[in-house]
Scaffold this motif. Sequence first.
Motif, PDB file in Angstrom:
ATOM      1  N   GLU A 220      43.197  32.557  42.407  1.00 50.16           N
ATOM      2  CA  GLU A 220      41.929  33.249  42.126  1.00 50.16           C
ATOM      3  C   GLU A 220      41.148  33.386  43.421  1.00 50.16           C
ATOM      4  O   GLU A 220      41.172  32.494  44.270  1.00 50.16           O
ATOM      5  CB  GLU A 220      41.100  32.489  41.087  1.00 50.16           C
TER       6      GLU A 220
ATOM      7  N   ARG B  13      37.759  32.779  36.182  1.00 50.44           N
ATOM      8  CA  ARG B  13      38.665  33.526  35.321  1.00 50.44           C
ATOM      9  C   ARG B  13      40.004  32.830  35.088  1.00 50.44           C
ATOM     10  O   ARG B  13      40.555  32.882  34.003  1.00 50.44           O
ATOM     11  CB  ARG B  13      38.879  34.944  35.896  1.00 50.44           C
TER      12      ARG B  13
ATOM     13  N   THR C  93      39.774  41.989  38.318  1.00 50.95           N
ATOM     14  CA  THR C  93      39.045  42.054  37.050  1.00 50.95           C
ATOM     15  C   THR C  93      37.807  42.924  37.181  1.00 50.95           C
ATOM     16  O   THR C  93      37.427  43.353  38.271  1.00 50.95           O
ATOM     17  CB  THR C  93      38.621  40.649  36.590  1.00 50.95           C
ATOM     18  N   GLU C  94      37.155  43.143  36.059  1.00 52.23           N
ATOM     19  CA  GLU C  94      35.997  44.041  36.030  1.00 52.23           C
ATOM     20  C   GLU C  94      34.798  43.495  36.800  1.00 52.23           C
ATOM     21  O   GLU C  94      33.897  44.257  37.178  1.00 52.23           O
ATOM     22  CB  GLU C  94      35.595  44.334  34.579  1.00 52.23           C
TER      23      GLU C  94
ATOM     24  N   TYR D 130      44.644  38.852  31.935  1.00 51.57           N
ATOM     25  CA  TYR D 130      43.855  39.999  32.407  1.00 51.57           C
ATOM     26  C   TYR D 130      44.717  41.204  32.726  1.00 51.57           C
ATOM     27  O   TYR D 130      44.266  42.132  33.402  1.00 51.57           O
ATOM     28  CB  TYR D 130      43.058  39.571  33.655  1.00 51.57           C
ATOM     29  N   ASP D 131      45.958  41.241  32.182  1.00 53.45           N
ATOM     30  CA  ASP D 131      46.837  42.379  32.485  1.00 53.45           C
ATOM     31  C   ASP D 131      46.811  43.442  31.405  1.00 53.45           C
ATOM     32  O   ASP D 131      47.678  44.298  31.337  1.00 53.45           O
ATOM     33  CB  ASP D 131      48.274  41.904  32.741  1.00 53.45           C
TER      34      ASP D 131
END
Length: 315
Positions: A231, A243, A299-300, A310-311
């Motif tokens: 991360e 995350r 990520t957003e 998150y894929d």
Amino acid sequence: MNLLKIEGLRVFFRSGDKIVKANNSIDLEVTDNEIIGIIGETGSGKSILGRAIMTLLSENTEISGKIIYRGEDLLSLSESRLRSIRGKSIGIILQNPSAALNPVLSIGDQITEIFRYHEGMSKQEARIRTAGILEMVGIDPDRMGEFPHQFSGGMKQRIMIAMGMAFSPELLIADEPTKGLDPETKDNIVNLLRDLVRSKNMSLILITHDLDVAEKMCDRIAVMYAGEIIEMASISNILAEPRHPYTQVLLASLPDKGLKSIPGESPGLSSLPSGCRFNPRCIYATDKCKKDHPAMLLTEIGTDVRCFLYDGGQD
């Protein structure tokens, strides 16, 4: 502007009959005037990454990828060119100053040697510069003739900072600079190092397992687990919205977050699990996590994370 760019770095070495995969496919960028933290549990490969950037690895090490500093790939340079960069353009503060400092040389001799080696100064000129650098880190220059054993742990760390910052390098690597220090001394070292780096417009790679230190010093954080970055985000995003499941439990293990233990143990770097390296300890792990190795995803909120959550959906 990028000061340092690491691309696909792999650092493997043999230990007995095993291959230790200390760093695997590391991608990292450090910009001008940035403090970036490398955090993770002991044995995650953080210190090896710092030594790889300095090209200070043992001869039995297999290293591949690129470490680009100001347009030059450090891994392709001659030893003479590397010696001109080490210490002067890229400095390092090694962990455990008691082991790093030479016990039979005065601290003054150890620091003046840096100036004489890189600048060809006379002994007198080097001593004048050494007095200035000691004063900068809060040590009386009159103690220049004393030996490492005559200094406290915090003072030895100040000496290491003085040596690492002797030439105000563009990039400084600090490997666990507060390890083993009491809380008050740790705060003093954090404040000193942060203020010096900021005042001289330097960049810093801080290698630490101490999230409290990282929070006080860093702009961005790269979280390492089992030899890879899992991360990467701003310090505010890491603390407010971690995350990766590993980052979440790592934060939950802090005293002010409840001191919850992280289940299981980190894998040995010579016996890594298949798939996601965190899957044996992860409450979200699926069959996909156990078979496939996740890539880094954006990520957003602007966090890069190595996780199938998150894929866009798991198979």
